[in-house]
Design an enzyme around this catalytic site. Structure first.
Site, PDB file in Angstrom:
ATOM      1  N   ASP A   1      39.916  32.051  41.212  1.00 20.01           N
ATOM      2  CA  ASP A   1      39.141  32.991  42.499  1.00 20.01           C
ATOM      3  C   ASP A   1      38.920  31.742  43.348  1.00 20.01           C
ATOM      4  OD1 ASP A   1      38.030  34.521  44.113  1.00 20.01           O
ATOM      5  OD2 ASP A   1      36.489  35.112  42.869  1.00 20.01           O
TER       6      ASP A   1
ATOM      7  N   ASP B   1      43.285  35.438  47.792  1.00 19.17           N
ATOM      8  CA  ASP B   1      42.131  34.310  47.064  1.00 19.17           C
ATOM      9  C   ASP B   1      42.142  34.394  45.667  1.00 19.17           C
ATOM     10  OD1 ASP B   1      41.034  36.514  47.555  1.00 19.17           O
ATOM     11  OD2 ASP B   1      39.274  35.333  48.123  1.00 19.17           O
ATOM     12  N   GLU B   2      42.946  35.313  44.907  1.00 19.99           N
ATOM     13  CA  GLU B   2      42.536  35.454  43.617  1.00 19.99           C
ATOM     14  C   GLU B   2      43.736  36.195  42.552  1.00 19.99           C
ATOM     15  OE1 GLU B   2      39.434  38.337  41.948  1.00 19.99           O
ATOM     16  OE2 GLU B   2      39.480  39.266  44.154  1.00 19.99           O
TER      17      GLU B   2
END
Length: 363
Positions: free
Chosen positions: A11, A105-106
């Site tokens: 993350d 983003d993860e």
């Protein structure tokens, strides 16, 4: 063959805001909000400096500014975020092809069998985070464990720029000691309901029967019953099936004229058509999202027999939903989403449940 999986959840730390601070040195060390403005809109992301003042994503910009007078609003640059996300994805693929992106983003990575032949998922996670820093200049956090649920929860423990491993023999104790609010999927409303039922930790949750949890939380009850026992059989799927596609607009001023609303819906329908063509998908269910000036939210949906992807048909149904009932107030946001997509065909056949027997291995 019986085995325990090694799952990593990566993350990125305050991704959008961190990219803005990376590209603009003047923003470094300052409270930054991506999206919205001091007068209008909603915060998409907040830097850690802004979070200290209670600024959070999905928060009204007005409230965010009230919390932090020095807050700097920056317009989002999604093409730039996507560019960096692709660089990060390439790093993941150096280690495994089993990469399931959740957003820009993860992502989840299954490194049970990996391209480096490294038996330690902990060391792999550290190496990946170092490479991300070296390649992009950004920090990432990681959670490492036996399944996606625990890895996701663990990645939040040592944020920012840290990681947490929950080894097989530590899973039960880790979950029992976990605050119920830290369980992924337990939002504010569910947490408050659990409090009323005397559930404050994983240990409290574990003491409740599956029947009790199903009675109070419906289908989620069985999920809660299993995850607190370390059971979560969802595999890392490299090609996640898209469930819906949509777009929305927050207006600089509240609008009450339905003519103006139709005009905005036309623009949104056009944007959705572009995204549908790019993704090569179509859907059967159109949902209209309406946020009023008092911030109350309303959704109206209609499902048809055929798959659609054209802006004309999407707009036609959105118009019908708009006129379905009288507006209760002026409107600050309109959105349209298309779900029940043709990507979901055969999804159930593709899903396989595996029986995982936990064996110890070197994390």
């Amino acid at each position: 063959m019986e085995h325990t999986r090694k799952i990593i959840h990566i993350d990125m730390d305050a991704f959008y805001a961190s990219v803005e601070q990376l590209d603009n040195p003047e923003l470094r060390g300052k409270p930054v909000a991506v999206g919205g403005s001091s007068q209008r809109g909603v915060v998409s992301a907040a830097s850690y400096e802004a979070r200290k003042f209670g600024v959070r994503s999905a928060m009204s910009s007005v409230i965010a500014k009230r919390n932090c007078a020095e807050l700097i609003f920056v317009k989002p640059r999604f093409e730039r975020y996507k560019e960096i996300s692709q660089q990060i994805r390439k790093i993941f693929l150096e280690y495994t092809d089993l990469v399931e992106p959740l957003s820009l983003d993860e992502a989840y990575l299954d490194v049970t069998e990996n391209k480096k032949g490294n038996p330690s998922a902990t060391l792999i996670a550290r190496e990946i985070r170092e490479k991300i820093k070296e390649k992009t200049g950004l920090n990432a956090s990681a959670g490492i464990s036996i399944n996606k649920f625990i890895a996701k929860v663990a990645s939040d423990i040592n944020k920012p720029n840290g990681q947490k491993t929950v080894a097989p023999e530590e899973v039960i104790e880790f979950l029992e000691n976990l605050d119920i609010r830290k369980f992924y999927g337990v939002g504010k409303v569910t947490a408050e309901k659990m409090y009323r039922l005397g559930i404050f930790s994983g240990k409290d949750l574990k003491e409740k029967s599956e029947e009790f949890l199903t009675e109070h939380f419906g289908k989620s009850g069985a999920h809660f019953y299993n995850v607190v026992r370390g059971i979560h059989l969802s595999e890392v799927k490299p090609h996640r099936i898209r469930k819906s596609l949509g777009a929305e607009r927050t207006f600089s001023e509240n609008i009450s004229s339905e003519i103006f609303m139709i005009d905005r819906l036309e623009n949104i329908s056009e944007e959705i058509e572009k995204r549908l063509k790019k993704s090569k998908v179509a859907g059967k269910t159109v949902t209209l999202k309406i946020k009023y000036s008092d911030f109350t939210l309303q959704t109206r949906s209609k499902t048809i027999n055929n798959y659609i992807a054209s802006k004309e048909l999407i707009l036609e149904i959105a118009r019908e939903l708009l006129y379905q009932e009288k507006m209760k107030d002026s409107v600050r946001l309109l959105g349209i989403s298309l779900s029940n997509l043709n990507t979901e065909k055969g999804e159930k056949e593709e899903e396989k449940k595996e029986i995982s027997v936990q064996l110890r291995f070197k994390f």
